[in-house]
Design a protein around this motif. Structure first.
Motif, PDB file in Angstrom:
ATOM      1  N   GLY A  82     -17.597  19.679 -35.678  1.00  0.00           N
ATOM      2  CA  GLY A  82     -16.804  18.363 -34.897  1.00  0.00           C
ATOM      3  C   GLY A  82     -15.925  18.256 -35.506  1.00  0.00           C
ATOM      4  N   THR A  83     -15.412  17.382 -36.624  1.00  0.00           N
ATOM      5  CA  THR A  83     -14.761  17.240 -38.211  1.00  0.00           C
ATOM      6  C   THR A  83     -13.138  17.743 -36.907  1.00  0.00           C
ATOM      7  N   LEU A  84     -13.155  18.633 -36.857  1.00  0.00           N
ATOM      8  CA  LEU A  84     -11.466  18.890 -36.976  1.00  0.00           C
ATOM      9  C   LEU A  84     -11.183  20.143 -35.672  1.00  0.00           C
ATOM     10  N   ASP A  85     -10.775  19.899 -35.206  1.00  0.00           N
ATOM     11  CA  ASP A  85     -10.106  21.036 -34.025  1.00  0.00           C
ATOM     12  C   ASP A  85      -9.254  21.693 -33.984  1.00  0.00           C
ATOM     13  N   LEU A  86      -9.411  22.677 -33.903  1.00  0.00           N
ATOM     14  CA  LEU A  86      -8.250  24.167 -33.846  1.00  0.00           C
ATOM     15  C   LEU A  86      -7.413  23.681 -33.286  1.00  0.00           C
ATOM     16  N   ASP A  87      -7.552  23.229 -31.989  1.00  0.00           N
ATOM     17  CA  ASP A  87      -6.153  23.299 -31.013  1.00  0.00           C
ATOM     18  C   ASP A  87      -5.830  21.871 -30.788  1.00  0.00           C
ATOM     19  N   GLU A  89      -2.954  18.965 -32.125  1.00  0.00           N
ATOM     20  CA  GLU A  89      -2.203  19.051 -33.213  1.00  0.00           C
ATOM     21  C   GLU A  89      -2.235  18.694 -34.670  1.00  0.00           C
ATOM     22  N   VAL A  90      -1.287  19.372 -35.640  1.00  0.00           N
ATOM     23  CA  VAL A  90      -1.820  18.915 -37.011  1.00  0.00           C
ATOM     24  C   VAL A  90      -1.559  17.782 -37.195  1.00  0.00           C
ATOM     25  N   ALA A  91      -0.469  17.105 -36.963  1.00  0.00           N
ATOM     26  CA  ALA A  91       0.181  15.494 -36.669  1.00  0.00           C
ATOM     27  C   ALA A  91      -1.258  15.117 -36.146  1.00  0.00           C
ATOM     28  N   HIS A  92      -1.655  15.154 -35.391  1.00  0.00           N
ATOM     29  CA  HIS A  92      -2.317  14.258 -34.976  1.00  0.00           C
ATOM     30  C   HIS A  92      -3.841  13.871 -35.936  1.00  0.00           C
ATOM     31  N   TYR A  93      -3.995  14.588 -37.338  1.00  0.00           N
ATOM     32  CA  TYR A  93      -4.686  14.020 -38.512  1.00  0.00           C
ATOM     33  C   TYR A  93      -3.295  13.910 -39.594  1.00  0.00           C
ATOM     34  N   TRP A  94      -1.860  13.898 -39.705  1.00  0.00           N
ATOM     35  CA  TRP A  94      -1.690  13.961 -40.653  1.00  0.00           C
ATOM     36  C   TRP A  94       0.319  13.640 -40.383  1.00  0.00           C
ATOM     37  N   PRO A  95       0.237  12.407 -39.212  1.00  0.00           N
ATOM     38  CA  PRO A  95       1.237  11.805 -38.713  1.00  0.00           C
ATOM     39  C   PRO A  95       2.640  12.493 -39.045  1.00  0.00           C
ATOM     40  N   GLY A 164      -5.527  21.741 -46.386  1.00  0.00           N
ATOM     41  CA  GLY A 164      -6.024  20.751 -47.613  1.00  0.00           C
ATOM     42  C   GLY A 164      -5.552  19.217 -47.260  1.00  0.00           C
ATOM     43  N   GLU A 165      -4.722  19.310 -47.102  1.00  0.00           N
ATOM     44  CA  GLU A 165      -4.144  17.950 -46.556  1.00  0.00           C
ATOM     45  C   GLU A 165      -4.537  17.131 -45.026  1.00  0.00           C
ATOM     46  N   VAL A 166      -5.134  18.062 -43.940  1.00  0.00           N
ATOM     47  CA  VAL A 166      -5.382  17.933 -42.806  1.00  0.00           C
ATOM     48  C   VAL A 166      -6.886  17.810 -43.439  1.00  0.00           C
ATOM     49  N   VAL A 167      -7.754  18.522 -43.764  1.00  0.00           N
ATOM     50  CA  VAL A 167      -9.076  18.313 -44.538  1.00  0.00           C
ATOM     51  C   VAL A 167      -9.012  16.809 -44.879  1.00  0.00           C
ATOM     52  N   PHE A 168      -7.928  15.950 -46.484  1.00  0.00           N
ATOM     53  CA  PHE A 168      -8.324  15.070 -46.681  1.00  0.00           C
ATOM     54  C   PHE A 168      -7.416  13.554 -45.574  1.00  0.00           C
ATOM     55  N   ARG A 169      -7.145  14.177 -44.602  1.00  0.00           N
ATOM     56  CA  ARG A 169      -6.542  13.086 -43.866  1.00  0.00           C
ATOM     57  C   ARG A 169      -8.065  12.976 -42.733  1.00  0.00           C
TER      58      ARG A 169
END
Length: 386
Positions: A82-87, A89-95, A164-169
């Motif tokens: 539940g840490t990440l949601d496939l749907d 936006e990438v920018a939600h985690y990585w503006p 990986g950047e999404v994971v890091f953020r």
């Protein structure tokens, strides 16, 4: 003309045909062949074979894009948590990723190679290619090469840096750190994203491709210009064009383990990771729940790949292995091949986890042709033995 090859290792009862097929494959290869084949079925190791000079079951090879399977196993675990949601936006985690018209692109689209950020103007330096966070920093502001979601193309050298950047953020940890802690170390896998110095003695450098004159002609025909989408994706568009064959021979690449192409593994490590993920190993619970495996094995992109200029099929972060390479496998099989010839996958329906490595870079790049023969005979034995 065939030649005498000594195959070493073991197969379980009912898998003798696998040893015979491995021997037959090797007899047709060059005298410097070295490689490994391993398989688990329902968590039990049933094949562990190797052949060639200076090679045993623990020898490590560069596995190129087979690394992407390890990278996206980490993403699958974080989605399952539940840490990440496939749907989202990438920018939600990585503006910063919203720049250039990418603000609406979702993590699912990114994992399906649909976002169009395959490389950068002017190319990456060798130092940048070894460093996922450096790659991500340059890609954040890059305008996509097509409108996200409208087409797909293989993000060959950068997809691991992007995810990986999404994971890091989202976690404050690198993808490589989470892979080590949650996957590799607990299962003792010989599959590293970042090879420690103490294991360097087990690594064998990649031998370059040795094409026939006919194969050289085919390669020349397929060559693209330095500003083509293919060249941008494979970093041939800068002052220091990347030689894909030699990437694993770079100590910085091995040490940092970039999540698109920098993994170092044995066949046992490749197969063991997929077994740990999908079936569990030796009675241990699997890392992924069946629903997560099904989610990540669902086809997302199918058709003409704008980068590879061929028909391709991608699931969520993984290649949809049964839909292109090995149609005899069950639907929903997940895996990834590597440019040098390596191949790894899991077939949930049969409980098979497969891993193959070879030292010499295989023509023309991607899953080595012998994988079709080897995977088929292993799969047949898995079905026959139940």
């Amino acid at each position: 003309m065939t030649r005498e090859i000594k195959v070493q290792g073991t197969v379980a009862d009912g898998y003798e045909a696998v040893r015979d097929e491995f021997t037959a494959v090797l007899a047709a290869e060059d005298p410097h062949y070295a490689g490994q084949l391993a398989a688990y079925v329902k968590g039990r190791k049933v094949v562990d074979l190797w052949a060639g000079p200076d090679t045993d079951s623990s020898t490590l090879y560069g596995v190129y894009s087979s690394t992407k399977g390890a990278a996206h196993l980490v993403v699958a675990l974080l989605v399952q948590d539940g840490t990440l949601d496939l749907d989202r936006e990438v920018a939600h985690y990585w503006p910063e990723f919203a720049a250039g018209g990418k603000g609406a692109a979702t993590l699912r689209e990114l994992l399906a190679h649909r976002v169009g950020v395959v490389g950068v103007d002017g190319g990456f330096s060798p130092e940048e290619l070894a460093d996922d966070r450096a790659i991500a920093a340059r890609l954040a502001g890059q305008r996509p090469r097509w409108r996200p979601g409208t087409a797909f193309g293989y993000h060959a050298l950068v997809i691991g840096a992007l995810t990986g950047e999404v994971v890091f953020r989202a976690t404050g940890r690198t993808l490589q750190e989470l892979y080590e802690e949650r996957v590799r170390a607990p299962h003792g896998l010989d599959f590293f994203l970042g090879l420690p110095e103490e294991h360097e003695g087990r690594f064998r450098s990649v031998l370059p491709m040795d094409p026939t004159p006919e194969q050289e002609a085919l390669l020349a025909t397929a060559a693209t210009g330095p500003r083509s989408l293919t060249s941008i994706a494979f970093n041939r568009n800068g002052a220091e064009p990347t030689d894909i064959e030699s990437l694993p021979n770079s100590r910085p690449v091995r040490a940092k383990g970039p999540a698109s192409v920098g993994g170092v593994a044995s066949a046992r490590g490749l197969a063991g990771m997929y077994a740990a993920a999908v079936t569990g190993v030796e009675g241990r619970e699997s890392l992924l729940k069946p629903a997560t495996v099904a989610e990540f094995g669902q086809v997302q992109s199918v058709g003409y790949d704008l980068v590879s200029r061929a028909h391709k099929v991608f699931a969520v972060g993984f290649q949809a292995t049964s839909d292109v390479l090995f149609p005899f496998l069950g639907a929903g099989s997940i895996g990834h091949s590597g440019a040098g010839g390596s191949q790894a996958f899991a077939d949930p329906s049969s409980g098979l986890a497969y891993g193959y490595t070879r030292r010499r870079y295989a023509f023309p790049g991607g899953s080595a042709p012998e994988n079709e023969r080897l995977a088929r005979v292993v799969h047949e034995a898995a079905l026959a033995t139940g």
